[in-house]
Design a protein around this motif. Structure first.
Motif, PDB file in Angstrom:
ATOM      1  N   PHE A   1     -69.918 -44.290   5.155  1.00 50.59           N
ATOM      2  CA  PHE A   1     -69.532 -42.915   4.202  1.00 50.59           C
ATOM      3  C   PHE A   1     -70.865 -41.702   4.480  1.00 50.59           C
ATOM      4  O   PHE A   1     -70.599 -40.853   4.500  1.00 50.59           O
ATOM      5  N   SER A   2     -71.644 -42.193   5.864  1.00 51.13           N
ATOM      6  CA  SER A   2     -72.661 -41.265   5.657  1.00 51.13           C
ATOM      7  C   SER A   2     -72.031 -40.405   6.582  1.00 51.13           C
ATOM      8  O   SER A   2     -72.532 -39.464   6.948  1.00 51.13           O
TER       9      SER A   2
ATOM     10  N   ASP B   1     -69.783 -37.600   4.708  1.00 57.06           N
ATOM     11  CA  ASP B   1     -70.707 -37.164   4.667  1.00 57.06           C
ATOM     12  C   ASP B   1     -71.796 -36.905   5.159  1.00 57.06           C
ATOM     13  O   ASP B   1     -73.180 -36.266   4.455  1.00 57.06           O
TER      14      ASP B   1
ATOM     15  N   GLN C   1     -74.221 -34.614   0.622  1.00 55.80           N
ATOM     16  CA  GLN C   1     -74.286 -34.220  -0.673  1.00 55.80           C
ATOM     17  C   GLN C   1     -74.640 -35.436  -1.441  1.00 55.80           C
ATOM     18  O   GLN C   1     -74.371 -35.155  -3.249  1.00 55.80           O
ATOM     19  N   GLY C   2     -73.902 -36.881  -1.034  1.00 59.83           N
ATOM     20  CA  GLY C   2     -74.247 -37.853  -1.409  1.00 59.83           C
ATOM     21  C   GLY C   2     -72.382 -38.233  -2.315  1.00 59.83           C
ATOM     22  O   GLY C   2     -71.717 -38.862  -3.323  1.00 59.83           O
ATOM     23  N   TYR C   3     -71.235 -37.003  -1.884  1.00 57.54           N
ATOM     24  CA  TYR C   3     -69.997 -37.439  -1.868  1.00 57.54           C
ATOM     25  C   TYR C   3     -69.336 -36.968  -0.821  1.00 57.54           C
ATOM     26  O   TYR C   3     -69.910 -35.966  -0.305  1.00 57.54           O
ATOM     27  N   ILE C   4     -67.631 -37.356  -1.230  1.00 54.90           N
ATOM     28  CA  ILE C   4     -67.021 -37.676  -0.047  1.00 54.90           C
ATOM     29  C   ILE C   4     -65.772 -36.536  -0.613  1.00 54.90           C
ATOM     30  O   ILE C   4     -65.371 -37.023  -2.478  1.00 54.90           O
ATOM     31  N   ARG C   5     -65.045 -35.950  -0.816  1.00 55.02           N
ATOM     32  CA  ARG C   5     -63.572 -35.226  -1.202  1.00 55.02           C
ATOM     33  C   ARG C   5     -62.583 -36.324  -0.761  1.00 55.02           C
ATOM     34  O   ARG C   5     -62.712 -37.322  -0.208  1.00 55.02           O
TER      35      ARG C   5
ATOM     36  N   GLN D   1     -61.226 -37.014   2.565  1.00 55.70           N
ATOM     37  CA  GLN D   1     -61.716 -38.139   3.435  1.00 55.70           C
ATOM     38  C   GLN D   1     -61.213 -39.488   2.926  1.00 55.70           C
ATOM     39  O   GLN D   1     -61.109 -40.019   3.710  1.00 55.70           O
ATOM     40  N   TYR D   2     -61.682 -39.439   1.895  1.00 59.66           N
ATOM     41  CA  TYR D   2     -61.497 -41.034   1.155  1.00 59.66           C
ATOM     42  C   TYR D   2     -60.256 -41.876   1.155  1.00 59.66           C
ATOM     43  O   TYR D   2     -59.797 -42.796   2.515  1.00 59.66           O
TER      44      TYR D   2
ATOM     45  N   ASN E   1     -65.311 -35.972  -6.976  1.00 57.19           N
ATOM     46  CA  ASN E   1     -66.007 -36.085  -5.543  1.00 57.19           C
ATOM     47  C   ASN E   1     -66.121 -37.462  -5.829  1.00 57.19           C
ATOM     48  O   ASN E   1     -66.241 -38.529  -6.968  1.00 57.19           O
TER      49      ASN E   1
ATOM     50  N   THR F   1     -68.026 -40.697  -4.626  1.00 61.04           N
ATOM     51  CA  THR F   1     -69.314 -41.150  -3.979  1.00 61.04           C
ATOM     52  C   THR F   1     -69.167 -42.311  -3.655  1.00 61.04           C
ATOM     53  O   THR F   1     -69.016 -43.321  -3.772  1.00 61.04           O
TER      54      THR F   1
END
Length: 115
Positions: A70-71, A74, A78-82, A85-86, A107, A109
């Motif tokens: 996840f990092s 991201d 920002q604490g989230y991805i699109r 990306q997911y 978003n 998380t």
């Protein structure tokens, strides 16, 4: 395309066999067991038990690996991805994205990503 070939493709898709085979192959390469056939049998037995809620589903990655993935996605922290990306991350892990219902402006998380 012949009717038999189409039926075969539908069978594979309906039972999500390509995803299963991809996941089994990834588990083999990750763990590199001395007895691969026995390992696969154990994994499939755990999958079966997990589906009956009698045990845990076998995971290739632990929570620290998921956090790290996840990092990497991201990059701005920002604490989230699109959602795009997911979806790509799920495909990379060999997971199906067919049942995902996401808006493009939603978003994702870390908690959603882990789930």
């Amino acid at each position: 395309m012949a009717a038999g070939e189409e039926q075969s493709r539908e069978y594979l898709r309906r039972h999500r066999l390509p995803e299963l085979l991809h996941r089994l192959g990834a588990l083999l390469l990750f763990h590199r067991p001395e007895r691969p056939r026995e390992f696969l049998i154990q994994v499939l037995e755990r999958v079966k038990a997990g589906r009956r809620a009698e045990g845990e589903y076998p995971f290739l990655m632990d929570e620290a690996n998921v956090d790290a993935m996840f990092s990497l996605l991201d990059v701005l922290g920002q604490g989230y991805i699109r959602p795009a990306q997911y979806r790509e991350a799920l495909k990379t892990l060999g997971l199906s994205t067919e049942d995902l219902e996401l808006d493009d402006d939603e978003n994702i998380t870390l908690d959603v990503f882990k789930e």
